[in-house]
Each structure stands twice: as C-alpha cells, then as structure tokens.
Design a protein around this motif. Structure first.
Motif, short mmCIF file in Angstrom:
data_model
loop_
_atom_site.label_atom_id
_atom_site.label_comp_id
_atom_site.label_asym_id
_atom_site.label_seq_id
_atom_site.Cartn_x
_atom_site.Cartn_y
_atom_site.Cartn_z
N GLY A 160 0.83 -1.21 0.00
CA GLY A 160 0.00 0.00 0.00
C GLY A 160 0.86 1.25 0.00
O GLY A 160 0.41 2.32 -0.40
N GLU A 161 2.08 1.13 0.47
CA GLU A 161 3.01 2.26 0.42
C GLU A 161 3.28 2.52 -1.06
O GLU A 161 3.60 1.59 -1.80
N GLU A 162 3.15 3.75 -1.49
CA GLU A 162 3.05 3.97 -2.93
C GLU A 162 4.24 3.48 -3.74
O GLU A 162 4.06 2.95 -4.84
N SER A 163 5.45 3.61 -3.22
CA SER A 163 6.58 3.19 -4.05
C SER A 163 6.73 1.67 -4.04
O SER A 163 7.11 1.07 -5.04
N ALA A 164 6.36 1.04 -2.93
CA ALA A 164 6.36 -0.42 -2.90
C ALA A 164 5.28 -0.94 -3.83
O ALA A 164 5.45 -1.95 -4.52
N LEU A 165 4.17 -0.22 -3.87
CA LEU A 165 3.08 -0.59 -4.77
C LEU A 165 3.57 -0.56 -6.22
O LEU A 165 3.27 -1.46 -7.01
N LEU A 166 4.35 0.45 -6.55
CA LEU A 166 4.85 0.55 -7.92
C LEU A 166 5.80 -0.59 -8.23
O LEU A 166 5.78 -1.15 -9.33
N GLU A 167 6.63 -0.96 -7.26
CA GLU A 167 7.51 -2.11 -7.46
C GLU A 167 6.67 -3.36 -7.73
O GLU A 167 6.97 -4.14 -8.61
N SER A 168 5.64 -3.52 -6.93
CA SER A 168 4.77 -4.68 -7.07
C SER A 168 4.10 -4.68 -8.43
O SER A 168 3.97 -5.72 -9.08
N LEU A 169 3.68 -3.52 -8.87
CA LEU A 169 3.05 -3.38 -10.19
C LEU A 169 4.02 -3.81 -11.29
O LEU A 169 3.62 -4.31 -12.33
N GLU A 170 5.30 -3.62 -11.03
CA GLU A 170 6.30 -3.99 -12.03
C GLU A 170 6.72 -5.45 -11.92
O GLU A 170 7.64 -5.90 -12.58
N GLY A 171 6.07 -6.17 -11.00
CA GLY A 171 6.33 -7.61 -10.91
C GLY A 171 7.42 -7.97 -9.92
O GLY A 171 8.03 -9.02 -10.01
N LYS A 172 7.66 -7.07 -8.96
CA LYS A 172 8.74 -7.34 -8.02
C LYS A 172 8.21 -7.46 -6.59
O LYS A 172 7.03 -7.28 -6.34
N ARG A 173 9.13 -7.71 -5.68
CA ARG A 173 8.78 -7.68 -4.27
C ARG A 173 8.33 -6.28 -3.91
O ARG A 173 8.78 -5.32 -4.50
N GLY A 174 7.48 -6.19 -2.90
CA GLY A 174 7.03 -4.86 -2.49
C GLY A 174 8.02 -4.18 -1.57
O GLY A 174 7.68 -3.81 -0.45
N ASN A 175 9.23 -4.00 -2.04
CA ASN A 175 10.17 -3.20 -1.27
C ASN A 175 10.03 -1.76 -1.72
O ASN A 175 9.94 -1.50 -2.91
N PRO A 176 10.04 -0.83 -0.77
CA PRO A 176 9.85 0.57 -1.18
C PRO A 176 11.05 1.08 -1.96
O PRO A 176 12.12 0.49 -1.95
N ARG A 177 10.85 2.19 -2.65
CA ARG A 177 11.92 2.80 -3.44
C ARG A 177 12.50 3.99 -2.71
O ARG A 177 11.83 4.60 -1.88
N LEU A 178 13.70 4.30 -3.12
CA LEU A 178 14.34 5.52 -2.63
C LEU A 178 13.54 6.72 -3.11
O LEU A 178 13.13 6.77 -4.26
#
Ligand SMILES: Cc1cc2nc3c(=O)[nH]c(=O)nc-3n(C[C@H](O)[C@H](O)[C@H](O)COP(=O)(O)O)c2cc1C
Ligand code: SF4
Ligand code: FES
Lengths: 697, 440, 160
Positions: B181-199
């Motif tokens: 749900g954290e927006e940058s982790a969400l974007l990672e997840s959308l790209e097919g990755k683990r939901g780790n947040p981004r810098l």
C-alpha cells in the motif's frame, strides 16, 4: 565539470561538485561515515541506516549514502543523535545475529564486529529467543548462513550489476528475509565468489577456505593470476607454504575487487597431488626420479653434444612463464644453442596489429581505457567466458557511463544484455558485419576495438584501415589467451622475431621452424619444452629426438621426455608478466612446493653446466636487461616495483618480419577451463556449470 | 453490497447514488442516468491546468493516509516530459481498521473510473492501473466488468469520448502484502517485483510506474474528483473544514453499537461520530480510547476525543487522521494485548529491507508477546518506548514509523495497565540481566 | 505446461496491460491466477511463468517468498482465512480462528489431509466495520459468529 558547492561537515568547510553524496564528500575530508549497504560503484540501497547523519534544518536524520551535498548544507556525523542512531542500528542487527565471533569464519575481518567495537554498545538488551535458519550449501564453492546475514545486498548487486549474472535475490520478508540463490536451493552462475568477498559478515563463506584459518595466521602476497591474459591482481593467502585463499580485497590492481572463478578458486592445481616434485630421467624406457644434479648434467651433456655436431634443436616456450624466463629461453636457444627454431603456442595475431598500427601512437588500449571509452566494438569473442575482466570493465563502463557496445560474434554472448547492437556473423565474415556498423560508430567520440583470433594477418590490417575511416580516435586490443601470451610474443618466442619485434636477421639468422614444423620434422634431434605441452594434441615425428620438458605435471609431452624437470607455477616465483593489454605487472612468490625450481633457475643451471655465459639468471637482473634491450619495455620501474601496471610501448613502425598467422591456434578456453592447469584444478571441474560453453549467451 | 445502514447524520456526496443494501453494483446505464460521466464531459472541455486548479481549490487531501493535497501532487507532473504518464489507483486498503475503498469498488466502480479519466486528462496520462489487494478478487471482477462497459461506451480506449486522446485503464491484483500500500512499494509490485519501497526522491510524479511520471492516489481521492469538477472546488472545500475539503468515508469499528462506513464532513467531531453516528459504546460501557485513523495512528485517550476529525487538528493533538479507520475501544479493552496484536501485524508486514524496521518490529513483538502472556518485567516498558524511538524517523519508509507510533503512544498513555499486568503475573521471573555481546 | 483455455486467454490479455518490454508486470497476477487453477505455485508453474515473461527464475523466487497469498504447497479446496487483526480481534476473531483450527485439526497455513480445507490466520482483510471477518477463497463472510462459522464449514464440507 559540475559546479562546486560548499558544505560543512563536522565544522569543516568542503568544496565538492554539486550532487556528490555526503558520504563521499566526508570521505574526501577524511571523515569516515560507517555503512554496510553503501558500496562504491553499485546502486544505492539506503537499507542499513548506519550512515544516518544529522543535517541542520532537516528534522529527521538523513542517510548520507543517498543524500546529495547541497550548497550551505551543515552536516554532523558524530552528534549525540547520530551516535545514538548507530548504536541503535547495531543493537538491532545483533538481535538475531549469532554472537559467536570466536567460531565464526569471518572473525577478525568482520565489518560487523569492527563496527560494534567502534560504535556499538557493550551489552545487548535483547533477551528473547533468536530467529534462526540453518546454513545452506549453494554450490561446492558457496555456503550461505542466513542467521549471519545482515541484508546489505552487496552480494545481490555485484552479481547482478557487476557480472550481469543476477543469480542472487531476496526472498521472504521481515525478520525472515534472506538471500536466495538462482534456483531456490542451489546456484547456477559464474561461481566467481565475489559475493563471498564482499559479504561484510560471515554469511557467505567459501567452500574452499571456510574454517581453515584466521586471517592473521596467513601470509598475504599480492601477485598476478596465472590463468587468462587479463592480468588480474590477486592476493594469495598462504599458510605453511600452501595457498588457502585468493582475493583482491585491497583493490590493488587494475581489476579492483574483481576476480573470476579461476582467479579466486582455481589456484588449487598448485597443491595437486599430481605435481612433479623430483626430476626424472628415462632409464630402460621408464622415467625414474633422480637428483637435480644428475638431471641437469644429463641435459647439459646431451645439449652440448647435439650442438657440437650441428644437430637440429626445437625450443618451445610457454604462455605462462615470466617475461624473464621467456627472454632467457630465446637467448639460450639463439645464442647458446645456435638454433632459430623457437616458438610458443600462439593464440592471437599481435604482430599483425602492431604492424598495422605503424605510425599511430597510443592506439593500443590499456585496461583502464575499456572503462573510459565512449564506445566499444567486440569482434569474435565471448568476453564473459573468455576474458572475464574485459567483460567486467565494459559492463562497468556501460553501467557508469552508458558506453555504447557493438558486437560482431558467431553467436550469443552475455554482452548482448546491454549492447547497442549485436550482429551474428560466422568467422571469416566479420568484416562485412563490421563495415555495416560504420555509420553508427562514427557518431561516437572515441572507440575501442577488441578482437579475437578469428581476425589475423590481412583481417587485422583491414580492421585497422576500417578504424582509420571512422575519423575518431580508435584503440585496439588483440585478444590472446594465457597469462603471459602477450609477453611470450614480445620476448621473441617466435621463429621470425627477436625480443621487441626485431627481425632475427638482425642477429644474422634466418627464421627457424615454427612449433608445428618442429613436431613434424623427422630429423629433429632435440625438443625442449619449457612449460608447454605441444604433444597434447599432436605427435612428435622424430622418434630419435631427445625431449626435455620443464613442467608442473606429467603432461603428454612430459611422458615422451627423456628428462623431466619439475618447474614452478607463477604463484611460486618472482618476475613479470605482460597482460593482454600489454601491461607489465610483477609476480611475487607466494606458495612453495618442495622439490621444484623456477624455470629461470633451471635454465640458468643448464647454461652453467654447459659452460654458456648468458648472464645472471635472477629475475631482477634479467628484467634489467629486458628494460635495456627490448623495445617498448623501458617502463618506469617504480610503477612495476610497487605493484602497479605499466603499459609497454612496442615499436611504432612496421614489424620487419611477420610471424606466419596460420600457426595461431586459439585455446577455446571458457570460464571453467584453463588449458593444462585447468585440468589439474579439481575446483574448476567441481561446479555444475563446468566446463562452460562459448557463444551460448 | 452495503453492509451497514446509512446514518441520518451523514453528508452523502460520494455515496449519494448508493441505496441500502445496494445488492448490485451501479452499472453504466444507471450511473449515466444519474449524471454519471457528466463531470468527465465537462473536464474534457477544460484545460488540464483548469482541472488541477479546481482540485487545488477543493482542498481535497489524499484519503490514503498521509493527507497530501491532491491538486498539488498532480501539478508536480511534468506534462511536457516526453515519457508516457501514468495514473495509479491505490486500492490496497491494508491499514487495519480501514474498509472504505471497497464501498466504491464494490458498488460504484464507474465513479472511480470517471475520477481516473479526469485525472488522466489533467496530467496527460495514457494508461492507468487500479492496484487492488489480492483478497478483493470479487471487487477486481466488479471493476473489470465496469471497465469493459466503459470501453464499450468509448469512455476508455483510443479516443476518450471523442476527445482524440487515449486512456487505457486496467486492474492489477496484489497478492498479500500491507507494505504494497506504500506507494513506491506498490509501484515495485506493479512492475512484478517484491514490495520493497523505493528511494525517494525521485517521487512518483517524476519517476513512478515503469520509471515514468505517475500520480498515485487512493481510491477515495480519485472518486471525489467527479463531484469537484461538477460543482466546483469551492463548493467541495466548503463542505469540510479549513484546508480539509469535502467529506470522507469514516470506518467505525470496535466497541460501538453501529459499526459501519459513514460519509461525514471533514472536521466532524469524534465524540459525535461515536455517539450520534455510531450509536454509542456497546453495552453502555465507557469509552477508553480511539485509534483515529487506522492502526498506525497514535492512540487518543477518551478525554482527548472531543476533537475535530481533520488532518490538521489531529496532527496538533499528536495523532493523525490517517486512512479513516476509527477503532473505538471500550473500558474493557486489554491494551497490552491490543498493542501486542498491533505489533504482530507490523512484524509480519515489514518487508525486511531496512534494519530498524526488520529487527525492531520483530523484537517489539517478542517483548509484547511476553508482556501479554504475563511474563514481563518492568524494564520491558521503558525498552518498548526506547526501541520504538530507535526506529522512529530512521527507517527507509513510513512503515517503521507506523509501527513505532502506536507503540510509543500506547505504552505512554496506558503505562499503568502494563505495570499492572507485570505485577499480577502468576509466575515469578527474575529480571533478565543484560548479556555480554560475546558469549565465550 | 498448459493451462485451461480461459486462463490462457486471461494471460494473453494480461500481458497487454503493461508497457512494451515491461511484461514482468504480469508476474504476480499470473502466479496468483495459475495458483488458483493448479492449487499451488509449483516448480512447473515457476518455470512456465518465468519463461513466458522472460524473467530469471530467481526473480520468481523473490516474489513467492514475499507475497503471503502465494503458496508453494497445495491449499485446500476451501481456503479459510480468519482475520484476527485489531477490529476483528475486538469482535472475537481470535476465538473464531481457534474454533476452526480445532474443528479441522489444522493450524496456520496447513491443509487437511483430504485436501478439502486449509486454514490461515490473516492480517486485516478490509472488513473491519463488519468484524469479525472470514474469507473463504475469495468470498467474504462478515459479522461472523461461532454458530455461523460452524454452519459455513459444514455446508462447505458437504459441497465436496
Ligand atoms: C506502510 C504503508 C501502507 C500504506 N497503505 C496504503 C493503502 O493501503 N491504501 C492507500 O491508499 N494508501 C496507503 N498508504 C499511503 C500511500 O503511500 C500513499 O500516500 C497514498 O496512496 C497516496 O494517495 P492519497 O494522496 O490519495 O492518499 C500506505 C502508506 C504506508 C507507509
Ligand atoms: S550475504 Fe552478506 S553481502 Fe549478501 S546481503 Fe547478506 S550480509 Fe550482505
Ligand atoms: S481487522 Fe479484521 S478485517 Fe480489518
């Protein structure tokens, strides 16, 4: 050049280019900010939070590893808040980390241990039961202990970004998060072991070194890897004469920390049970151990006799012996034995390149150029398999500077991951493909061309003419296969050339037999193979020839010999070698194997026995002579003496007599094979990827 | 489906088309018959800047948790960038106590679609994704049907209502992760990755989904947009409190008589929310505390509950409005257990990327588990507070803060209860000594 | 490995949802949908999805370990998820979980030997206002009581 900005760190005003990371700016000022996950040259993680600093006007502590320095920024790296945060991170890290440093393989060189010593609390408040997962073996060479892993992701990044292999990832989450290998329970990768080296803790350990020693119980000797021609610096850690580890953690060579599986693990041939440890003489058809004096006398007597009756000698040198040895060997052959039949196993047409570049200064690329060039053209080479360091340099260049790579190869190679363009062309058809790239190549500021043995003679000349039409600075690397292949050529181990690309006619000789011709000559009286195994895949036509072999192992050639002299590997001796990019580096003896002698000493003793005066045979003295007499080798001594690499500057003019290109035979080695030495390395064959394949991507 | 009866105290804007129990979602025909997509038609006649201005005027603030002004976020997108621009709807709805986005997903999917198309117009986006938590499969299906209808009607696709611009919208399923749900982790997840947040930076507006400029907003945020465009930003702003425009969905749960999701103006008084809307505390018990905006928000003691529910007032009171999940606790609530369960959640959901969150949540959970089991010592209480402080503000993303805040607030405000638990322990436990780091 | 025609059609469509060259976006949805059909994310599913999306096996390993809805071992035909998070806990969620566990004789993320049921204690399901909540596969059952839960399990069991 970016604009300079001024910031203050711990009260010191610094000027740095805008955008410099605070952690780097601090380093320049000699202020060390602790960090686990920050790793220079690799992507930023900001995961370990060890590098938090206090920045005035910012409410929260900031990770200095991702914070770009800004004008007027005031940073404190040792304030009470920062110290408290560091202490907190370390306390957190140790909660689930085993506290058994005395039995951990990393003890004494563990970054976590050091950090706790410097920044941590003396005691832990953690009294709960630790989360634990058992250690796993991922490959014969790599073990992983999740309990010790601090998740700094260094291993993941060097594998993915550094090598382009991407065999490591992260799985599970929260406190259960751990590193996972490519295939769930095992690794399939380059087995380079770099992940082990960069691991700051004892999470990744080496199947070959673990639990054998403490770092301070070993002697550490910086020398050059003896496998391929890329010339990586490696530090041998030696205990009781035996090498038990190799790495380049001090980043002393031009390879930085990089080593491939051969450099890091493939030293085990040195201590193979099959090493020759006593000279042998054929008696009643069988090779019998004898003393050194008996063996040397036998060789000297026989050589003198053949020489006296004007017999026919064939002398084959090595691509793994030192420059001093090769120089001494050709001098021995030409001056001492009076023969012009001197050769070695040639793997690339270096003379053709030098000849074609006649009149152009500075057109031979150094290893550093591969990291700086704006564009690269690779022809006929599976770099990741055959030239791991060159592959690494180019990839790093792409990663850091977006270098444009063009490939002309018979099949797929790993460089295609980032190449701008890749054309598949069979050997012999490369130049057409290369020509089709002209338009694009012209658009770059400069170019480095790296070509393999499928281009030789006329092909190389065409390539250089093509380069001339581009109108941009072009540098070249002619690939050769073994650690001192380039040096063997430079030292005149060919029938046509004296050291420094001089014609043998200058010495009043006509070119003698090439390697194949020696083997085929029915009337050869003596064959002297120094560190070479020509009979691996060929027959010796002359059944009467007196064969003398200096080698580490009882090779096919040694089996045919009358006298076998146990020699030393590059890891056991001093001297210099010249890399594929023509850079001279110093070998330093690390290991010791009883009963063996360096080839130079063996040759010197034979010369002495024969009453020849070929000069003093100590490596330093011979190197002095090389510097004085071999064109291009008058390199700055301090650079080499202090462990640096000095590029030779060979003749800038036509090569007076061209060695015949048809005698070039590339070795076809992969990442997991290394000629004869590879055969005796159990480790290289122990991994499931061995022996590897070329041009499979 | 609506699962609770509406309250007469509600101001129904977002929910005005819904009728209890709303057995079927509102389809295209019905939506269009009730002014549906008129706001979109109006927006298509406006300039992107005019749309953003209207949203700015409305003082609509993000309904996902952080309350960032939506119009401002949209204005950060560089519309001139040559890269494609994207819209991402955050329908991860993972914050404990929150169950409001589903009201829209389940019942009025076209409202969300309309909001997205208007937002796409405002930033020049050509694609959008609705990232819906995996457990909401039925709602994904509802959204998919509505999206198909919208394509048929020419609202989505190559030529949005004849405007000549393209907009494609898709659903994307999550697979079980609060951090997504954290927006940058969400974007990672959308790209097919683990939901780790981004810098961050770069923020999504610069480099979001697939490294292109992206706005990420909550379902409810996008869904508020059609009415803002129809009636004007000033109208919307006036519905709420200063700098907190409009109405929002509050999810009342816990010990109230009438738990449910209710639409109330921003700034609505919390006590009135409990007593008037929620029908008071169950069983005539006394109010003990309220978690005002989902489990991450610092707890309010009963005496702090006479407060206006808007972002600024709650921030001033040391808490947060968060995601609208109002968890109401009566006097019988076991706060030790409550905090333990909270921390069990965060330890389970920590992605493991950074040290303080990964280790801190796990450690806190273990201490609280002991405390809850009656195996605590008095030292533990300070330690919970100190460890939470060691995490707070030092983690990679806000999940660490979200775990630290309830720990600090609950242990401080209800310390006596924790102490009592330790005193009444049935077993005698000697205070653990600190341990030397290296055990020889 | 092949999937049902419906799933194949779904995959074909899914892949078009992501920008050119970024088809990895479909990874997690594909794994989840494949699991719905196959029962688990088996090594075959991993290999198949990895090759279809042209991603490395380790990239699939990374996500499977991360997302709780992805299972390496088979779930039951009826996967019962009981929320015990805050709102549900206040409404008796933990007791409901214990009740199912006892009734079926299985614990967290376990499956009955006959493959009919699996159980999971979940974090907040997004049904807090109608707590306690139980999710069976993808269907919500809210405002649960012990009696309703018993009946639910019995009716699921009789559906075979
Ligand atoms: C740990 C964590 C979980 C979050 N979960 C959600 C969520 O489930 N739904 C949501 O809309 N926002 C969630 N957010 C907030 C988003 O990061 C982001 O702020 C929001 O999607 C922005 O949309 P808004 O401005 O419309 O609220 C979460 C944030 C954090 C730190
Ligand atoms: S294994 Fe070592 S290098 Fe790799 S992430 Fe863990 S601690 Fe870091
Ligand atoms: S707490 Fe159970 S659904 Fe939210």
């Amino acid at each position: 050049m970016a604009d300079l900005i001024t910031l203050t760190i711990d009260g010191r005003k610094l000027k740095v280019p805008a955008g410099t990371l605070v952690i780097e700016a601090a380093k320049q000022a000699g202020i060390e900010i602790p960090a686990f996950c920050y790793y220079e040259g690799f992507s930023l993680q900001a995961a370990c939070r060890m590098c938090l600093v206090e920045v005035e006007k910012m409410p929260k502590l900031q990770p200095s590893c991702t914070l770009p320095a800004a004008d007027g920024m005031v940073v404190h790296t040792e304030s009470p808040k920062v110290a408290d945060a560091r202490k907190g991170m370390l306390e957190f890290l140790l909660t689930n980390h085993p506290l058994d440093c005395p039995v951990c393989d990393k003890g004494g060189e563990c970054e976590l241990q050091d950090m706790v010593f410097r920044y941590g609390a003396g005691e832990s408040r953690f009294t709960e039961i630790k989360y634990h997962q058992d250690e796993k073996q991922w490959s014969p060479l790599v073990y992983y202990d999740p309990a010790r892993c601090i998740l700094c992701y260094r291993c993941v990044r060097v594998c993915d970004e550094g090598l382009g292999v991407g065999a490591l990832g992260l799985t599970y989450r929260g406190v259960a998060a751990e590193i996972t290998p490519s295939h769930g329970d095992h690794l399939e990768c380059d087995e380079c072991g770099w992940c082990i080296d960069v691991c700051p803790v004892g999470a990744l350990t080496s199947g070959t070194y673990r639990y054998q020693s403490r770092p301070w119980e070993m002697n550490h000797t910086g020398t050059i890897c003896t496998h391929c021609a890329d010339g990586c610096k490696t530090t041998l850690s030696v205990r009781n004469g035996a090498i038990i580890r190799a790495n380049n953690r001090d980043r002393s060579g031009y390879n930085g920390e990089f080593l491939c599986v051969k450099g890091r693990f493939g030293y085990d041939f040195v201590h193979s049970g099959e090493r020759l440890q006593s000279p042998m003489i054929r008696k009643n058809g069988k090779l019998e151990p004898v003393s050194w004096s008996e063996a040397l006398a036998a060789v000297a007597t026989k050589f003198s006799e053949i020489k006296a009756r004007g017999g026919k000698f064939g002398v084959i040198g090595s691509t793994r012996t030192t420059n001093e040895e090769n120089y001494y060997l050709q001098k021995f052959a030409r001056q001492g034995l009076g023969t012009a039949s001197v050769d070695h196993h040639r793997t690339g047409d270096v003379p053709a390149l030098i000849d074609a570049l006649s009149g152009k200064t500075d057109a031979l690329a150094a290893m550093a150029d591969l990291y700086q060039a704006k564009a690269a053209l690779v022809i006929g080479a599976d770099l990741a398999q055959q030239h791991p360091l060159i592959a690494y340099q180019l990839r790093a260049n792409y990663r850091h500077h977006k270098m444009a790579a063009y490939l002309v190869n018979p099949g797929a190679s790993r460089e295609e991951q980032y190449a701008k363009k890749s054309v598949h062309a069979p050997p012999g058809k490369e130049m057409e493909a290369v020509a089709s790239l002209a338009g694009e190549l012209k658009g770059h500021e400069d170019l480095v061309v790296i070509f393999g043995a499928s281009l030789r003679g006329e092909g190389v000349r065409q390539l250089v003419s093509f380069g001339d039409t581009l109108g941009i600075p072009v540098k070249y690397v002619c690939l050769v296969d073994y650690s001192n292949s380039r040096g063997a050529m430079d030292m005149g181990l060919v029938p046509e050339l004296l050291p420094g690309y001089r014609s043998v006619r200058e010495a009043g000789m006509e070119p003698g037999l090439a390697l194949d011709e020696m083997l085929a000559a029915k009337d050869l009286d003596a064959l002297w193979a120094v560190g070479a195994n020509p009979l691996e895949s060929a027959e010796l036509a002359s059944s009467a020839a007196f064969v003398v072999v200096q080698d580490l192992f009882l090779t096919e050639t040694a089996r045919r010999a009358e006298v076998v002299l146990p020699a030393q590997s590059a890891y056991e001796k001093n001297g210099t070698v010249t890399s594929v990019t023509g850079e001279v580096q110093k070998l330093k003896a690390g290991a010791k194997v009883m009963g063996t002698k360096a080839d130079l000493e063996i040759m010197g003793l034979i010369a002495k026995e024969m009453g020849l005066n070929l000069g003093i045979w100590s490596p330093d003295k011979v190197f002095e002579e090389i510097r004085r007499t071999v064109r291009g080798y008058n390199i700055p001594l301090p650079v080499v003496a202090t462990g640096g690499a000095a590029q030779t500057t060979p003749v800038n003019g036509r090569v007076p007599a061209m060695p015949r290109p048809e005698h070039i035979r590339p070795s076809g080695d992969t990442l997991f094979t290394s000629g004869t030495l590879g055969r005796y390395s159990k480790r290289l064959s122990s991994v499931m990827e061995a022996p590897g394949e070329l041009f499979k991507g | 489906m609506l699962y609770n009866e509406p309250s007469p105290h509600e101001t129904r804007i977002l929910t005005r088309r819904l009728v209890y129990p709303q057995a079927e979602p509102i389809g295209y025909e019905q939506y269009a018959a009730q002014q549906g997509y008129e706001a979109l038609r109006k927006a298509l006649a406006m300039t992107p800047d005019a749309i953003i201005d209207e949203v700015k005027k409305s003082s609509l603030r993000g309904r996902g948790g952080a309350g960032f002004p939506a119009g401002m976020k949209w204005s950060f997108v560089d519309r001139k960038s040559p890269k494609p621009k994207y819209i991402v709807v955050n329908a991860d709805e993972g914050e404990p106590g929150t169950c409001k986005d589903r009201i829209i997903l389940e019942n009025e999917p076209h409202r969300l679609i309309e909001g997205c198309v208007i937002a796409a117009r405002a930033i020049g986006a050509e694609r959008g994704w609705i990232y819906i938590r995996g457990e909401y499969r039925r709602m994904i299906e509802t959204m998919d049907r509505a999206i198909a209808e919208a394509y048929q009607q020419g609202i989505l696709g190559a030529n949005v209502l004849g405007s000549g611009t393209r907009f494609d919208l898709y659903t994307h399923t999550g697979a079980g992760s609060y951090e997504c749900g954290e927006e940058s982790a969400l974007l990672e997840s959308l790209e097919g990755k683990r939901g780790n947040p981004r810098l961050k930076p770069p923020f999504p507006a610069t480099s979001g989904a697939f490294q292109c400029p992206t706005i990420v907003n909550n379902v409810e945020t996008f869904s508020a947009v059609p009415d803002i465009i129809m009636n004007g930003g000033d109208w919307y702003a006036a519905l709420g409190a200063p700098r907190n425009g409009g109405t929002r969905l509050f999810c009342l749960s816990g010990h109230v008589n009438k738990p449910g999701v209710y639409e109330l103006p921003m700034g609505y008084n919390l006590l009135r929310m409990i007593n008037d809307v929620g029908g008071g505390i169950r069983g005539g018990k006394k109010l003990k505390a309220v978690v005002p905006g989902g489990s991450s928000c610092p707890i309010l003691k009963a005496e702090e509950c006479d407060i206006a529910m808007d972002f600024d007032t709650l921030a001033k009171a040391g808490s947060m409005l968060g995601s609208g999940g109002v968890i109401i606790l009566d006097e019988t609530t076991d706060m030790v257990k409550f905090l333990y369960r909270t921390m069990k959640f965060y330890a389970h959901e920590s992605c493991g990327w950074c040290i303080p969150c990964r280790e801190g949540t796990a450690w806190l959970k273990k201490i609280l588990e002991r405390l809850d089991a009656g195996v605590g010592v008095s030292k533990d209480l300070d330690m919970v507070d100190q460890l939470a402080q060691s995490m707070f503000g030092r983690t990679f993303c806000a999940l660490g803060d979200a775990a630290a805040m309830p720990a600090m607030s609950i242990i401080r405000k209800f310390r006596a209860e924790f102490e009592e638990r330790i005193r009444s322990a049935q077993v005698f436990i000697p205070a653990p000594e600190t341990r030397p780091l290296v055990v020889l | 490995m092949t999937f049902s025609p419906q799933l194949e059609a779904k995959f074909a469509d899914l892949i078009t949802h992501y920008p050119e060259g970024r088809q990895k976006g479909a990874l997690i949805p594909m794994l989840l949908y494949a699991q719905d059909e196959v029962g688990a994310v088996t090594p075959e599913v991993i290999a198949e999805v990895a090759s279809r999306l042209n991603v490395k096996p380790v990239e699939v390993e990374e996500v499977i370990g991360y997302y709780t809805m992805l299972w390496r071992h088979k779930r039951g035909k009826h996967h019962i998820q009981v929320c015990t998070n805050l709102s549900c806990m206040l409404a008796g969620g933990e007791e409901l979980y214990a009740q199912v566990s006892k009734k079926l004789g299985i614990g967290h993320r376990e499956t009955t030997p006959d493959g009919q049921f699996s159980l999971e204690e979940t974090e907040c399901l997004g049904a807090c206002s109608w707590a306690p909540a139980v999710l069976v596969n993808y269907d919500f059952h809210m405002k649960m009581t012990p009696e309703k839960l018993d009946r639910l399990i019995e009716s699921l069991g009789s559906k075979q």
